[in-house]
Design an enzyme around this catalytic site. Structure first.
Site, PDB file in Angstrom:
ATOM      1  N   SER A 107      43.378  44.167  73.220  1.00  0.00           N
ATOM      2  CA  SER A 107      42.957  45.456  72.683  1.00  0.00           C
ATOM      3  C   SER A 107      41.735  45.991  73.439  1.00  0.00           C
ATOM      4  O   SER A 107      41.852  46.253  74.636  1.00  0.00           O
ATOM      5  CB  SER A 107      42.717  45.287  71.178  1.00  0.00           C
ATOM      6  OG  SER A 107      42.497  46.504  70.555  1.00  0.00           O
ATOM      7  N   ASP A 157      52.856  49.731  67.452  1.00  0.00           N
ATOM      8  CA  ASP A 157      51.389  49.680  67.474  1.00  0.00           C
ATOM      9  C   ASP A 157      50.834  51.087  67.227  1.00  0.00           C
ATOM     10  O   ASP A 157      51.008  51.979  68.050  1.00  0.00           O
ATOM     11  CB  ASP A 157      50.938  49.158  68.851  1.00  0.00           C
ATOM     12  CG  ASP A 157      49.463  48.864  68.920  1.00  0.00           C
ATOM     13  OD1 ASP A 157      48.701  49.462  68.144  1.00  0.00           O
ATOM     14  OD2 ASP A 157      49.069  48.041  69.765  1.00  0.00           O
ATOM     15  N   HIS A 188      49.970  46.065  66.207  1.00  0.00           N
ATOM     16  CA  HIS A 188      48.821  45.768  67.063  1.00  0.00           C
ATOM     17  C   HIS A 188      48.471  44.264  67.070  1.00  0.00           C
ATOM     18  O   HIS A 188      47.822  43.785  67.991  1.00  0.00           O
ATOM     19  CB  HIS A 188      47.615  46.590  66.576  1.00  0.00           C
ATOM     20  CG  HIS A 188      46.502  46.684  67.572  1.00  0.00           C
ATOM     21  ND1 HIS A 188      46.649  47.274  68.810  1.00  0.00           N
ATOM     22  CD2 HIS A 188      45.216  46.238  67.533  1.00  0.00           C
ATOM     23  CE1 HIS A 188      45.496  47.212  69.477  1.00  0.00           C
ATOM     24  NE2 HIS A 188      44.621  46.575  68.724  1.00  0.00           N
TER      25      HIS A 188
HETATM   26  C1  MLT Z   1      39.797  50.576  72.207  1.00  0.00           C
HETATM   27  O1  MLT Z   1      38.935  51.192  71.591  1.00  0.00           O
HETATM   28  O2  MLT Z   1      39.598  49.915  73.226  1.00  0.00           O
HETATM   29  C2  MLT Z   1      41.179  50.662  71.657  1.00  0.00           C
HETATM   30  O3  MLT Z   1      41.301  51.748  70.796  1.00  0.00           O
HETATM   31  C3  MLT Z   1      41.556  49.411  70.981  1.00  0.00           C
HETATM   32  C4  MLT Z   1      40.604  49.057  69.880  1.00  0.00           C
HETATM   33  O4  MLT Z   1      40.796  49.508  68.745  1.00  0.00           O
HETATM   34  O5  MLT Z   1      39.668  48.326  70.136  1.00  0.00           O
END
Ligand code: MLT
Length: 210
Positions: A107, A157, A188
């Site tokens: 992520s 996701d 996710h």
């Molecule tokens: C990010 O902010 O890198 C993406 O949206 C994934 C997350 O939720 O961290």
């Protein structure tokens, strides 16, 4: 260059020549979060877990965002270079070759790994990107001829737009990287399938190198 810029944890590999897994957590994680996954996908590898330097209401991240999925690009660029500098310093301090690194990012951690591939080619040449999206469009297209990337993405996701995941795979391929993008019927969260895919992919890399 200094290793003091990032809170981190280094665990030496169990045998000479083992890869070094660079572990980049999701929002709210820390340098320890991905250790169980790393142990599962590459038993005996060296581990370098790194904590993101940004706090979003107390949750660790690697760069700032303006809203979910909308990134503060200036901050992302600065933090990407800081992470790349840290990785280079850590390689010297802990005596591993940059070419032995396999980044494993989830992520937000996958997104900064992707940004490192795009902005600092050569620092990371192998990466497992779980639930990644295109973090930014680089001004100069990178050259990633020696680079191999596994991306596993969730068809359900809600946080990561599919088109952005596809754009990342396309940008990496256009730069010369060998990219395996696997879509799964998941959201996710990571599943056993994600771990199995990374384990098999990493085993394939290690076999190819010997
Ligand atoms: C990010 O902010 O890198 C993406 O949206 C994934 C997350 O939720 O961290």
């Amino acid at each position: 260059m200094s290793i003091e810029t990032h809170v981190h944890r280094f665990i030496p590999g169990k045998e000479a020549g083992a890869p070094t897994l660079l572990l980049l957590h999701g929002t709210g994680g820390d340098e320890n979060s991905l250790l169980p996954i790393a142990e599962r996908v590459a038993h005996g590898a060296a581990m370098l877990g790194v904590r993101g330097n940004v706090s979003e209401y107390g949750s660790n991240r690697y760069f700032r965002r303006v809203a979910e999925g909308v990134f503060d690009i200036e901050d992302l660029i600065v933090r990407t270079h800081a992470l790349a500098d840290f990785v280079e310093a850590a390689a010297q301090r802990y005596q591993f070759a940059l070419s032995s690194i396999i980044a494993v990012g989830y992520s937000n951690g996958a997104n900064i790994a992707a940004s490192t591939l795009l902005l600092r080619p050569g620092v990371i040449q192998r990466a497992v990107l779980y639930r990644a999206m295109m973090p930014l469009e680089p001004e100069q297209p990178p050259v990633l001829d020696e680079t191999k990337v596994l991306m596993t993405a969730g068809a359900f996701d809600d946080l990561i737009p599919k088109a952005s995941t596809q754009r990342l795979a396309e940008a990496l391929r256009a730069a010369g990287a060998e990219v395996t993008l696997s879509w799964q019927n998941v959201d996710h969260r990571l599943t056993q399938e994600d771990l199995n895919a990374a384990q098999a992919w990493i085993a394939g890399l290690t076999n190819a190198a010997t």
